[in-house]
Write a protein that holds these residues in place. Structure first.
Motif, PDB file in Angstrom:
ATOM      1  N   THR A   1       0.825  -1.210   0.000  1.00 42.75           N
ATOM      2  CA  THR A   1       0.000   0.000   0.000  1.00 42.75           C
ATOM      3  C   THR A   1       0.863   1.267   0.000  1.00 42.75           C
ATOM      4  O   THR A   1       0.342   2.372  -0.056  1.00 42.75           O
ATOM      5  CB  THR A   1      -0.933   0.019   1.232  1.00 42.75           C
ATOM      6  OG1 THR A   1      -0.142  -0.236   2.408  1.00 42.75           O
ATOM      7  CG2 THR A   1      -2.018  -1.034   1.118  1.00 42.75           C
ATOM      8  N   LYS A   2       2.184   1.110   0.112  1.00 42.73           N
ATOM      9  CA  LYS A   2       3.107   2.258   0.003  1.00 42.73           C
ATOM     10  C   LYS A   2       4.102   1.955  -1.104  1.00 42.73           C
ATOM     11  O   LYS A   2       4.267   0.802  -1.510  1.00 42.73           O
ATOM     12  CB  LYS A   2       3.889   2.454   1.309  1.00 42.73           C
ATOM     13  CG  LYS A   2       3.044   2.644   2.536  1.00 42.73           C
ATOM     14  CD  LYS A   2       2.787   4.109   2.803  1.00 42.73           C
ATOM     15  CE  LYS A   2       1.998   4.302   4.092  1.00 42.73           C
ATOM     16  NZ  LYS A   2       1.394   5.609   4.176  1.00 42.73           N
ATOM     17  N   LYS A   3       4.827   3.001  -1.542  1.00 38.12           N
ATOM     18  CA  LYS A   3       5.831   2.748  -2.574  1.00 38.12           C
ATOM     19  C   LYS A   3       7.052   3.638  -2.382  1.00 38.12           C
ATOM     20  O   LYS A   3       7.041   4.576  -1.573  1.00 38.12           O
ATOM     21  CB  LYS A   3       5.230   2.940  -3.963  1.00 38.12           C
ATOM     22  CG  LYS A   3       4.691   4.305  -4.265  1.00 38.12           C
ATOM     23  CD  LYS A   3       4.050   4.283  -5.649  1.00 38.12           C
ATOM     24  CE  LYS A   3       3.492   5.649  -5.999  1.00 38.12           C
ATOM     25  NZ  LYS A   3       2.793   5.639  -7.272  1.00 38.12           N
ATOM     26  N   GLY A   4       8.093   3.358  -3.151  1.00 41.43           N
ATOM     27  CA  GLY A   4       9.298   4.184  -3.142  1.00 41.43           C
ATOM     28  C   GLY A   4       9.921   4.297  -1.764  1.00 41.43           C
ATOM     29  O   GLY A   4       9.945   3.348  -0.982  1.00 41.43           O
ATOM     30  N   SER A   5      10.395   5.508  -1.437  1.00 43.87           N
ATOM     31  CA  SER A   5      11.110   5.697  -0.171  1.00 43.87           C
ATOM     32  C   SER A   5      10.179   5.553   1.029  1.00 43.87           C
ATOM     33  O   SER A   5      10.611   5.149   2.108  1.00 43.87           O
ATOM     34  CB  SER A   5      11.812   7.056  -0.148  1.00 43.87           C
ATOM     35  OG  SER A   5      10.883   8.077  -0.374  1.00 43.87           O
ATOM     36  N   ASP A   6       8.877   5.844   0.864  1.00 41.50           N
ATOM     37  CA  ASP A   6       7.915   5.636   1.964  1.00 41.50           C
ATOM     38  C   ASP A   6       7.886   4.164   2.361  1.00 41.50           C
ATOM     39  O   ASP A   6       7.880   3.820   3.543  1.00 41.50           O
ATOM     40  CB  ASP A   6       6.494   6.058   1.554  1.00 41.50           C
ATOM     41  CG  ASP A   6       6.360   7.572   1.416  1.00 41.50           C
ATOM     42  OD1 ASP A   6       7.257   8.279   1.930  1.00 41.50           O
ATOM     43  OD2 ASP A   6       5.388   8.025   0.803  1.00 41.50           O
ATOM     44  N   LEU A   7       7.862   3.296   1.343  1.00 40.71           N
ATOM     45  CA  LEU A   7       7.844   1.860   1.602  1.00 40.71           C
ATOM     46  C   LEU A   7       9.152   1.416   2.261  1.00 40.71           C
ATOM     47  O   LEU A   7       9.142   0.707   3.268  1.00 40.71           O
ATOM     48  CB  LEU A   7       7.606   1.094   0.293  1.00 40.71           C
ATOM     49  CG  LEU A   7       7.687  -0.433   0.382  1.00 40.71           C
ATOM     50  CD1 LEU A   7       6.679  -0.985   1.402  1.00 40.71           C
ATOM     51  CD2 LEU A   7       7.441  -1.072  -0.992  1.00 40.71           C
ATOM     52  N   PHE A   8      10.284   1.881   1.717  1.00 39.43           N
ATOM     53  CA  PHE A   8      11.584   1.502   2.289  1.00 39.43           C
ATOM     54  C   PHE A   8      11.697   1.954   3.744  1.00 39.43           C
ATOM     55  O   PHE A   8      12.208   1.224   4.595  1.00 39.43           O
ATOM     56  CB  PHE A   8      12.742   2.072   1.461  1.00 39.43           C
ATOM     57  CG  PHE A   8      13.191   1.155   0.359  1.00 39.43           C
ATOM     58  CD1 PHE A   8      13.780  -0.071   0.650  1.00 39.43           C
ATOM     59  CD2 PHE A   8      13.033   1.502  -0.979  1.00 39.43           C
ATOM     60  CE1 PHE A   8      14.199  -0.927  -0.363  1.00 39.43           C
ATOM     61  CE2 PHE A   8      13.438   0.649  -1.995  1.00 39.43           C
ATOM     62  CZ  PHE A   8      14.023  -0.576  -1.689  1.00 39.43           C
ATOM     63  N   ASN A   9      11.207   3.155   4.051  1.00 45.87           N
ATOM     64  CA  ASN A   9      11.282   3.659   5.428  1.00 45.87           C
ATOM     65  C   ASN A   9      10.538   2.745   6.400  1.00 45.87           C
ATOM     66  O   ASN A   9      11.015   2.457   7.499  1.00 45.87           O
ATOM     67  CB  ASN A   9      10.720   5.085   5.526  1.00 45.87           C
ATOM     68  CG  ASN A   9      11.666   6.091   4.890  1.00 45.87           C
ATOM     69  OD1 ASN A   9      12.852   5.826   4.718  1.00 45.87           O
ATOM     70  ND2 ASN A   9      11.141   7.251   4.514  1.00 45.87           N
ATOM     71  N   ILE A  10       9.360   2.271   5.977  1.00 47.33           N
ATOM     72  CA  ILE A  10       8.578   1.387   6.865  1.00 47.33           C
ATOM     73  C   ILE A  10       9.248   0.010   6.958  1.00 47.33           C
ATOM     74  O   ILE A  10       9.300  -0.596   8.031  1.00 47.33           O
ATOM     75  CB  ILE A  10       7.113   1.266   6.386  1.00 47.33           C
ATOM     76  CG1 ILE A  10       6.436   2.646   6.397  1.00 47.33           C
ATOM     77  CG2 ILE A  10       6.341   0.312   7.288  1.00 47.33           C
ATOM     78  CD1 ILE A  10       4.997   2.644   5.941  1.00 47.33           C
ATOM     79  N   ILE A  11       9.789  -0.484   5.821  1.00 46.89           N
ATOM     80  CA  ILE A  11      10.503  -1.772   5.848  1.00 46.89           C
ATOM     81  C   ILE A  11      11.676  -1.696   6.833  1.00 46.89           C
ATOM     82  O   ILE A  11      11.893  -2.600   7.645  1.00 46.89           O
ATOM     83  CB  ILE A  11      10.994  -2.163   4.433  1.00 46.89           C
ATOM     84  CG1 ILE A  11       9.805  -2.590   3.557  1.00 46.89           C
ATOM     85  CG2 ILE A  11      12.038  -3.288   4.504  1.00 46.89           C
ATOM     86  CD1 ILE A  11      10.145  -2.794   2.088  1.00 46.89           C
ATOM     87  N   TYR A  12      12.410  -0.572   6.805  1.00 45.41           N
ATOM     88  CA  TYR A  12      13.534  -0.392   7.743  1.00 45.41           C
ATOM     89  C   TYR A  12      13.050  -0.361   9.190  1.00 45.41           C
ATOM     90  O   TYR A  12      13.741  -0.830  10.101  1.00 45.41           O
ATOM     91  CB  TYR A  12      14.325   0.883   7.419  1.00 45.41           C
ATOM     92  CG  TYR A  12      15.468   0.638   6.469  1.00 45.41           C
ATOM     93  CD1 TYR A  12      16.707   0.209   6.937  1.00 45.41           C
ATOM     94  CD2 TYR A  12      15.309   0.804   5.093  1.00 45.41           C
ATOM     95  CE1 TYR A  12      17.762  -0.029   6.062  1.00 45.41           C
ATOM     96  CE2 TYR A  12      16.352   0.565   4.210  1.00 45.41           C
ATOM     97  CZ  TYR A  12      17.582   0.150   4.699  1.00 45.41           C
ATOM     98  OH  TYR A  12      18.620  -0.108   3.831  1.00 45.41           O
ATOM     99  N   ALA A  13      11.866   0.199   9.422  1.00 43.82           N
ATOM    100  CA  ALA A  13      11.334   0.281  10.791  1.00 43.82           C
ATOM    101  C   ALA A  13      10.845  -1.074  11.297  1.00 43.82           C
ATOM    102  O   ALA A  13      10.993  -1.395  12.479  1.00 43.82           O
ATOM    103  CB  ALA A  13      10.196   1.307  10.841  1.00 43.82           C
ATOM    104  N   LEU A  14      10.288  -1.889  10.393  1.00 39.62           N
ATOM    105  CA  LEU A  14       9.629  -3.133  10.819  1.00 39.62           C
ATOM    106  C   LEU A  14      10.478  -4.388  10.628  1.00 39.62           C
ATOM    107  O   LEU A  14      10.294  -5.378  11.340  1.00 39.62           O
ATOM    108  CB  LEU A  14       8.324  -3.340  10.027  1.00 39.62           C
ATOM    109  CG  LEU A  14       7.219  -2.298  10.140  1.00 39.62           C
ATOM    110  CD1 LEU A  14       6.066  -2.685   9.225  1.00 39.62           C
ATOM    111  CD2 LEU A  14       6.731  -2.193  11.583  1.00 39.62           C
ATOM    112  N   GLY A  15      11.382  -4.361   9.652  1.00 40.15           N
ATOM    113  CA  GLY A  15      12.018  -5.602   9.218  1.00 40.15           C
ATOM    114  C   GLY A  15      13.246  -6.019  10.011  1.00 40.15           C
ATOM    115  O   GLY A  15      13.770  -5.271  10.838  1.00 40.15           O
ATOM    116  N   GLU A  16      13.692  -7.227   9.728  1.00 41.93           N
ATOM    117  CA  GLU A  16      14.944  -7.758  10.277  1.00 41.93           C
ATOM    118  C   GLU A  16      15.758  -8.329   9.126  1.00 41.93           C
ATOM    119  O   GLU A  16      15.193  -8.748   8.121  1.00 41.93           O
ATOM    120  CB  GLU A  16      14.656  -8.873  11.283  1.00 41.93           C
ATOM    121  CG  GLU A  16      14.006  -8.373  12.550  1.00 41.93           C
ATOM    122  CD  GLU A  16      14.038  -9.435  13.636  1.00 41.93           C
ATOM    123  OE1 GLU A  16      14.616 -10.517  13.409  1.00 41.93           O
ATOM    124  OE2 GLU A  16      13.480  -9.173  14.707  1.00 41.93           O
TER     125      GLU A  16
END
Length: 342
Positions: free
Chosen positions: A140-155
């Motif tokens: 539901t997000k794309k580009g840098s918005d998506l990457f920012n959330i992936i960095y916040a949530l992912g491992e």
């Protein structure tokens, strides 16, 4: 697509489970086995002595792709009904701004199902990759918005030989700048800024390309991905290619840091495109056009990366060297020791 010939027994204790820094070593002080391409002669050294094996005018090419935390946890929904509270999702390859190939460790997830990662991020399964367990998911997000959330949530992706959940920082090279690799381009990990400056000080050129690594292991041996099925996006600047061609023309050597760099350079040489997607498979029959040497880690038995190394050095010499590396207790994988073939 593994070469049966390049099979050997790797003792479990040689799988590096800790980053060098956690073993009391600077990253550039890991061990280095140096192989002579022509004779197979083996030398043992430390990585920070790399400049002893290179000459002024040589060009070292590194991959500046940055590792992303590609393992996400999601609630799995179908028709708004919760099927499972926790499904693991491993990102495999970026297709578009908001669309990824991903391994969803939940069975049997179907097209149309939803993965809810957080209140602000979810994804829909919009298809599947042919002859593969990978699904195509649209966020539901794309580009840098998506990457920012992936960095916040992912491992970061960790394999079974890693017992401790090391932070993402341990899975980065010091020069990584473009997020996109789901597994660390690990051959560059042993470089420190000091070593990079030392190379430049000795008139050894350094430059960067970008190849975003995909997911190499699909968690099930039934799905043994061949290199031709593993598509990865690469980018080489005009200026870098110019430098490569000048280096070759002046009789100096181009040293690729990692199989990812070899794949990108040889793809560009083969198809004339400085950017795009590559599924190039390199083995002993492949005539290398650009790479004159390679800096790489140690690869596990039957890995397709070993096939690529046999384009640089005979399988006989490679196996001899690996036997010696095992005897001398070199360490394998992304936190392990280094191998220079030149």
């Amino acid at each position: 697509m593994a070469t049966k010939a390049l099979d050997f027994y790797l003792p479990n204790e040689l799988n590096a489970s800790h980053p060098p820094e956690k073993r009391g070593l600077r990253r550039d002080h890991v061990r280095m086995m140096v192989l002579d391409r022509a004779t197979g002669e083996i030398r043992h050294d430390r990585f920070f002595h790399l400049t002893n094996y290179l000459q002024p005018g040589d060009l070292v090419i590194l991959n500046n792709s940055r590792t992303i935390p590609a393992v996400l946890s999601a609630t799995w929904l179908r028709n708004n009904v919760r099927i499972a509270p926790k499904a693991e999702v491993r990102l495999a390859r970026l297709r578009h701004d908001d669309t990824w190939d991903a391994l969803v460790v939940a069975n049997p997830i179907k097209t149309g199902d939803t993965l809810q990662f957080s209140p602000e991020l979810s994804a829909t399964v919009i298809g599947e990759k042919e002859n593969s367990p990978l699904k195509i998911i649209q966020f539901t997000k794309k580009g840098s918005d998506l990457f920012n959330i992936i960095y916040a949530l992912g491992e970061p992706i960790r394999y079974e030989y890693i017992g401790h959940p090391w932070d993402l920082d341990y899975y980065q090279t010091v020069f990584a700048s473009h997020p996109g690799s789901v597994e660390m381009p690990s051959a560059g990990r042993a470089f420190s800024w000091e070593l990079l400056f030392k190379l430049k000080h000795q008139d050894i050129q350094v430059d960067f390309i970008q190849l975003h690594t995909g997911l190499s292991y699909l968690l099930d041996d039934q799905w043994d991905q061949s290199p031709e099925e593993n598509e990865e996006e690469y980018q080489i600047s005009d200026r870098t290619m110019e430098k490569i061609l000048q280096t070759k023309a002046s009789g100096n050597r181009v040293i690729a840091v990692g199989t990812t760099v070899v794949r990108a350079l040889e793809s560009a040489a083969r198809n004339g495109a400085l950017s795009g997607v590559t599924n190039l498979y390199i083995d002993q029959q492949y005539p290398l056009k650009i790479a004159d040497g390679i800096i790489t880690g140690f690869h596990e038995p039957k890995a397709s990366h070993l096939d690529m190394l046999s384009a640089f050095i005979s399988e006989h010499h490679l196996l001899q060297a690996y036997d010696q590396a095992i005897e001398a207790c070199y360490l394998w994988h992304e936190f392990g020791d280094m191998n220079l073939i030149i």
